[in-house]
Design a protein around this motif. Structure first.
Motif, PDB file in Angstrom:
ATOM      1  N   ASN A  90       0.636  -1.648   0.283  1.00 24.88           N
ATOM      2  CA  ASN A  90      -0.002  -0.089   0.200  1.00 24.88           C
ATOM      3  C   ASN A  90       0.944   1.390   0.389  1.00 24.88           C
ATOM      4  O   ASN A  90       1.361   1.152   0.799  1.00 24.88           O
ATOM      5  N   LYS A  92       0.029   4.091   0.826  1.00 23.36           N
ATOM      6  CA  LYS A  92       0.328   5.013   1.144  1.00 23.36           C
ATOM      7  C   LYS A  92       0.689   5.272   2.496  1.00 23.36           C
ATOM      8  O   LYS A  92       1.096   5.782   3.189  1.00 23.36           O
ATOM      9  N   SER A 204      -0.786   4.201  -4.987  1.00 28.28           N
ATOM     10  CA  SER A 204      -1.808   3.197  -4.599  1.00 28.28           C
ATOM     11  C   SER A 204      -1.084   2.145  -4.177  1.00 28.28           C
ATOM     12  O   SER A 204      -1.399   1.308  -3.189  1.00 28.28           O
ATOM     13  N   ASN A 205      -0.014   1.721  -5.245  1.00 25.25           N
ATOM     14  CA  ASN A 205       0.569   0.203  -4.260  1.00 25.25           C
ATOM     15  C   ASN A 205       1.994  -0.008  -5.198  1.00 25.25           C
ATOM     16  O   ASN A 205       1.765   0.861  -5.766  1.00 25.25           O
TER      17      ASN A 205
END
Length: 428
Positions: A90, A92, A204-205
């Protein structure tokens, strides 16, 4: 006063721009010599200033030596790789964990160690993950910001902290009791501000399998294992020995010496090279620059600033905290935080403040000098060196971009941190 101010400005210009690679120590000592010849200071001021700086600079060099040895052993890369795996793919979450890792490193190894050692490791890790320019810049700016905003909790977390603690005779445990909760507020505010500002630039990833196994980062296992023991004993020593009269510089020096001896026994770490790479110029710089600053005090500048601080003190603890902190931050951003902390300390000492209000001034001066430098690139020598290291890694950050980000992020973080200080002192 005019002569003292001109000498200070000329010395500061030499220190910041370093013409022809001139070391910061020699620039500062040249300024001190001119101040002496011009009558801005006297020979009697030299031992006074040395009494202010010797413990601070000694502790700082020892902490940086410990950081450099552990970096050579693979300690910080090992930690960064573990953090990346905890992110679980992930983006963030990885960003938040890198910020928290930076906060931990800054607390224990000083802000300079966190910014200059951790940033190249983070860049290499992001490139291995295939992150683009925008995402890399977001992580790099975050690492640089948290290194300073999280350098509040311990006396040894920032050279500014040591100077102030020595000047006002603040015990290691007493300082931590006040500033640890304040630092937690600063970290929370920094993380929130960074996520708001850079959130859109963070992928995002990411693919965890692209990362090396953390154990592969360890280059000297004996030094790596010894590092954990030394760090634990070092923290215990700071809290237990300082009340007995043992200066933090002596405790830190013993820790550095132990690690150097252990590292020297192995074939991996070139300890002589590491020792030569330590910031020895800081010792000369601190004495020279602070002698120049003492010339400002002799000329009456600090008395004028004391009047402004006394006026802020009419607002009680909250007024003293915000007034002192904002002044210190502003001065740090335009004339560097190292001279500012002494100017602030001398001015606070000249006020009529006592009790909680004086405590608010003392700690707010530290906060302003720790966080204020993030507003401009010239706010601290560490930032200038950090920008140089980034340029070598092909990460270009212009002064205009830095200033825009610095103003946007630093001011709200500074206000939250000063409010946390005022609240902490109001509740005791």
């Amino acid at each position: 006063m005019t002569i003292a101010v001109l000498i200070f400005l000329a010395t500061l210009a030499l220190v910041i721009w370093q013409p022809r690679g001139l070391g910061i120590g020699w620039s500062a000592m040249a300024g001190a010599l001119v101040a002496l010849l011009a009558g801005a200071i006297t020979l009697a001021d030299v031992p006074v200033v040395w009494g202010i700086v010797w413990n601070a600079t000694g502790a700082f060099v020892a902490i940086i030596l410990i950081s450099l040895i552990l970096d050579e052993a693979g300690f910080f890369e090992w930690a960064a790789l573990h953090v990346a795996r905890w992110g679980g793919g992930n983006g963030k979450r990885l960003f938040a964990l890198v910020v928290l890792l930076g906060a931990a490193v800054s607390s224990l190894f000083a802000n300079d160690g966190a910014a200059l050692i951790l940033t190249p490791i983070v860049i290499a890790m992001l490139r291995a993950l295939g992150y683009g320019t925008k995402a890399t810049l977001a992580f790099v700016m975050a690492a640089g910001f948290i290194a300073d905003t999280a350098s509040l909790p311990l006396v040894v977390s920032n050279l500014v902290n040591i100077v102030s603690a020595d000047f006002f005779k603040l015990g290691f445990a007493h300082y931590a009791l006040v500033m640890v909760p304040v630092d937690l507020a600063a970290i929370a505010a920094t993380l929130a501000a960074l996520l708001l500002f850079f959130g859109r630039d963070i992928p995002s990833n990411y693919d965890v399998t692209q990362l090396r196994v953390p154990g592969e980062a360890i280059r000297d296992r004996a030094t790596f294992r010894a590092g954990w023991v030394v760090l634990a004993l070092l923290l215990a020593g700071f809290f237990l020995l300082e009340p007995l009269g043992v200066p933090v510089s002596a405790t830190a020096a013993v820790g550095a010496l132990v690690l150097i001896v252990i590292a020297a026994r192995g074939p991996v770490i070139e300890t002589r090279k590491v020792v030569r790479g330590a910031p020895w110029q800081v010792v000369i710089f601190s004495l020279g620059m602070y002698l120049v600053v003492y010339g400002l005090k002799n000329a009456g500048l600090t008395d004028h600033l004391a009047v402004a601080l006394d006026y802020a003190a009419h607002g009680g603890v909250w007024g003293a905290a915000f007034g002192t902190g904002m002044i210190a931050a502003l001065l740090s951003s335009i004339m560097n935080n190292m001279p500012t902390v002494l100017v602030g300390s001398l001015s606070i000492d000249a006020t009529h403040a006592t009790g909680a209000i004086k405590d608010a001034m003392i700690y707010a001066n530290v906060i302003g000098c720790d966080l204020g430098p993030k507003i401009t690139p010239i706010g601290s020598l560490a930032t200038l060196l950090w920008l140089h290291v980034l340029a070598q890694k092909d990460v270009k950050i212009g002064w205009g971009y830095y200033f825009r980000v610095g103003v946007t992020l630093t001011i709200p973080i500074l206000l939250v941190t000063l409010a946390a200080l005022a609240l902490r002192l109001s509740l005791r």
